[in-house]
Design a protein around this motif. Structure first.
Motif, mmCIF file in Angstrom:
data_model
loop_
_atom_site.group_PDB
_atom_site.id
_atom_site.type_symbol
_atom_site.label_atom_id
_atom_site.label_comp_id
_atom_site.label_asym_id
_atom_site.label_seq_id
_atom_site.Cartn_x
_atom_site.Cartn_y
_atom_site.Cartn_z
ATOM 1 N N LEU A 44 0.838 -1.185 0.000
ATOM 2 C CA LEU A 44 0.000 0.000 0.000
ATOM 3 C C LEU A 44 0.882 1.247 0.000
ATOM 4 O O LEU A 44 1.950 1.257 0.609
ATOM 5 C CB LEU A 44 -0.910 0.044 1.236
ATOM 6 N N THR A 45 0.427 2.288 -0.656
ATOM 7 C CA THR A 45 1.122 3.574 -0.574
ATOM 8 C C THR A 45 0.094 4.683 -0.664
ATOM 9 O O THR A 45 -0.963 4.525 -1.290
ATOM 10 C CB THR A 45 2.191 3.713 -1.681
ATOM 11 N N ARG A 46 0.395 5.811 -0.039
ATOM 12 C CA ARG A 46 -0.550 6.923 0.001
ATOM 13 C C ARG A 46 -0.145 8.013 -0.979
ATOM 14 O O ARG A 46 1.041 8.269 -1.215
ATOM 15 C CB ARG A 46 -0.605 7.517 1.415
ATOM 16 N N ILE A 53 -5.246 6.072 -1.366
ATOM 17 C CA ILE A 53 -4.169 5.099 -1.281
ATOM 18 C C ILE A 53 -4.232 4.182 -2.499
ATOM 19 O O ILE A 53 -5.269 4.072 -3.163
ATOM 20 C CB ILE A 53 -4.208 4.273 0.027
ATOM 21 N N TYR A 54 -3.115 3.532 -2.772
ATOM 22 C CA TYR A 54 -2.993 2.621 -3.909
ATOM 23 C C TYR A 54 -2.547 1.261 -3.383
ATOM 24 O O TYR A 54 -1.668 1.182 -2.515
ATOM 25 C CB TYR A 54 -2.000 3.169 -4.930
ATOM 26 N N LEU A 326 0.267 0.552 6.900
ATOM 27 C CA LEU A 326 0.314 1.930 6.437
ATOM 28 C C LEU A 326 -0.359 2.852 7.453
ATOM 29 O O LEU A 326 -1.582 2.976 7.482
ATOM 30 C CB LEU A 326 -0.379 2.077 5.078
ATOM 31 N N VAL A 328 -1.650 6.394 8.876
ATOM 32 C CA VAL A 328 -2.109 7.653 8.281
ATOM 33 C C VAL A 328 -2.641 8.558 9.395
ATOM 34 O O VAL A 328 -3.456 8.109 10.204
ATOM 35 C CB VAL A 328 -3.202 7.421 7.221
#
Length: 331
Positions: A44-46, A53-54, A326, A328
């Protein structure tokens, strides 16, 4: 301020997770607040400025999914596109938020996607195929791109299969032009590359060799080996090194086999302590003095406090086959 933790996992034949699970984070620990079914969202990445997010759908067909989230932690799918290669395992967004980079592990390729102003996935603007092999016959029979690292107008692709870092110039239209190829010791099996801020140094996780390789960026995207050190104090083998994080003058590395997170004093390039962290620690994140670990084979996120002694009590939060953590923070 809302504190959320999104957890990716393996699903189906690859694991017993269900998709992305959202936890709220507080001084008392993690509490599950939402979940969204999704096929093997292993990384996952933001987006750097949007609540988006992706997720890399690590499957044989290869996909990436964009998702929006709100302050409650609920997720909504914005769209999914094919990555152009099998088993994507890493994603990164360029600092300007214009492009998404994708490493296709089994496919041995690097893909670039344009992003719209609202963070939605656009067209694939580049797909570069790597070739080559390494001395480990079972893991290095072909190219295996494991990470795509954005720099200042460049992208560095870490290739576990060929023991190389291949860098490219990223143009304003999202195309890639070869820039430099840097070789690492044969059999290293490089998995990740992390630059040390304010220096010309970077660190490479050697998954297959059980090492951390210190490299110097001699020119943009070109790296030379400075030193090689064992990734843990433990003598347990095999050890498949997984993830690396830097914080201040410390480096932390997760080791699968010894099943620990190892702390290093960066300036001395010295391993300080091994912290037990659960079985098969694939990824971890450091937040406010706590390390949250995706203990994949324990079906749990484990957490421990970073201490001077290097050992602290391990807390567990059940979730199926976790692979990524992840954190946040929301206003």
């Amino acid at each position: 301020m809302a504190e959320l933790v999104f957890v990716g996992c393996y699903t189906g034949d690859a694991g017993n997770g269900t998709g992305i699970t959202t936890f709220s984070r507080s001084s008392s620990g993690l509490t599950e607040v939402a979940s969204l079914p999704l096929e093997s969202p292993s990384w996952l990445t933001r987006h750097p400025s949007l609540p988006v997010i992706y997720a890399a759908n690590e499957t044989a067909s290869g996909g990436v999914t964009a998702l929006s989230f709100d302050s409650s932690g609920a997720l909504s799918v914005l769209g999914t596109v094919e990555t152009g290669g099998a088993h994507p395992c890493h994603l990164a967004v360029t600092p300007d938020g214009r492009f998404l980079l994708c490493a296709n592990y089994t496919g041995g390729s690097l893909a670039v996607f344009s992003l719209s102003p609202d963070g939605a996935l656009g067209s694939r603007t580049a797909l570069v195929q790597h070739t080559g092999s390494g001395p480990s016959a079972d893991r290095q029979e072909a190219a295996h791109v494991h990470m795509a690292v954005p720099g200042d107008g460049i992208v560095s692709a870490v290739d576990l299969g060929t023991d190389e870092i291949r860098s490219y110039t990223l143009s304003s239209d999202g195309s890639l032009t070869p820039l430099a190829v840097s070789s690492l010791p044969p059999g290293t099996g490089p998995r990740q590359l992390v630059r040390r801020p304010g220096t010309d140094l970077a660190y490479v996780v050697g998954e297959l060799a059980g090492t951390v390789v210190t490299v110097r960026e001699t020119s943009p995207g070109a790296f030379s080996v400075v030193s090689v050190t064992a990734s843990t104090l433990s003598s347990v083998t095999p050890n498949l090194v997984a993830h690396l994080e830097l914080t201040g003058s410390r480096m932390y590395v997760s080791n699968r086999g010894p099943d620990c997170v190892t702390e290093f004093a960066l300036d001395e390039a010295l391993a300080v302590a091994d912290q037990p962290c659960g079985a098969n620690p694939r990824h971890f994140a450091l937040v406010d003095g706590t390390c949250y670990v995706a203990a994949q084979s324990d079906d749990a996120i484990t957490a421990f406090t970073l201490t001077a002694s290097g050992e602290s009590e391990l807390r567990r939060y059940p979730t199926g086959s976790p692979t990524f953590v992840l954190p946040v923070s929301l206003p």
